[in-house]
Enzyme design. Structure first.
Site, PDB file in Angstrom:
ATOM      1  N   ASP A 127       2.713   5.368  -0.207  1.00 23.53           N
ATOM      2  CA  ASP A 127       2.189   5.095   1.125  1.00 23.53           C
ATOM      3  C   ASP A 127       1.989   3.589   1.261  1.00 23.53           C
ATOM      4  OD1 ASP A 127       2.009   7.844   1.544  1.00 23.53           O
ATOM      5  OD2 ASP A 127      -0.083   7.913   0.851  1.00 23.53           O
TER       6      ASP A 127
ATOM      7  N   ASP B 207      -0.904   1.085   2.041  1.00 29.41           N
ATOM      8  CA  ASP B 207      -2.356   0.962   2.161  1.00 29.41           C
ATOM      9  C   ASP B 207      -2.681  -0.443   2.645  1.00 29.41           C
ATOM     10  OD1 ASP B 207      -3.131   3.562   1.019  1.00 29.41           O
ATOM     11  OD2 ASP B 207      -2.292   2.749  -0.831  1.00 29.41           O
TER      12      ASP B 207
END
Length: 206
Positions: free
Chosen positions: A133, A135
């Site tokens: 992901d 972040d």
């Protein structure tokens, strides 16, 4: 030296780390390859910085302390955002980070990448994978309303990778997603004293 949660610290040797428990073997290998640790959210002892060590696996995380005098270099998430080194990386996730950057700059936000993306940008060592992901952290500032949070959330959902945003406030952090729908209700803060439900106020501004 002012240090904040998410800052990345370069140092010389695993021997500089202080821990109440024995260091796992992977910690020594990891530090030998990439001598960086991340400042974690914890109570600070005199002259010691609470840090976390990243291993190659998601479950390999180790909490330790680093003496301030052993810090060789400090890299902040904001520095990484300003340097824009993702422009030199052909990996798909960094193309998406470029889109995130444009969005953050549209709102003139003080922000930066953290997690595996930030670590790779700072250290130059590959830590992101195809399943990673993005972040990021945004410093909570005056004028950052729930309406703006909703607008940003809507734009981030158009990106083909999950973007997790944490809002850094004076005494803790909270989720952008939760803040966007809070409508004045308490949100979950992560603080050095543990999780806390509280309403956002002017006293939380950075």
């Amino acid at each position: 030296m002012e240090l904040n949660t998410h800052d990345l610290l370069e140092f010389e040797s695993v021997k500089n780390l202080i821990s109440n428990s024995p260091l796992p073997e992977w910690v020594e290998t990891s530090i030998a390859n990439v001598p960086f640790v991340v400042v974690r959210r914890a109570k600070v002892s005199e002259g010691l910085v609470p840090v976390g060590v990243r291993g190659p696996k998601r479950n390999e995380r180790f909490a330790a302390f680093l003496p301030v005098e052993q810090i060789v270099r400090r890299i902040t998430p904001e520095q990484l955002a300003q340097e824009r080194k993702w422009n030199d990386n052909s990996k798909e996730i960094f193309n998406y980070l470029g889109r995130v950057s444009k969005l953050m700059n549209t709102y003139s936000l003080n922000w930066g990448p953290v997690g595996s993306v930030g670590f790779e940008l700072a250290s130059g060592k590959e830590t992101t994978t195809k399943s990673s992901d993005i972040d990021i952290v945004i410093r909570f500032s005056k004028g950052f309303t729930t309406s703006i949070a909703k607008e940003i959330e809507a734009e981030l959902k158009k990106i083909q990778v999950r973007v997790d945003v944490q809002m850094e406030a004076m005494k803790g952090t909270f989720s952008l997603s939760e803040y966007a729908i809070s409508e004045g209700q308490p949100v979950l803060f992560r603080t050095v004293d543990g999780p806390l439900l509280k309403r956002i106020s002017i006293h939380d501004l950075r």
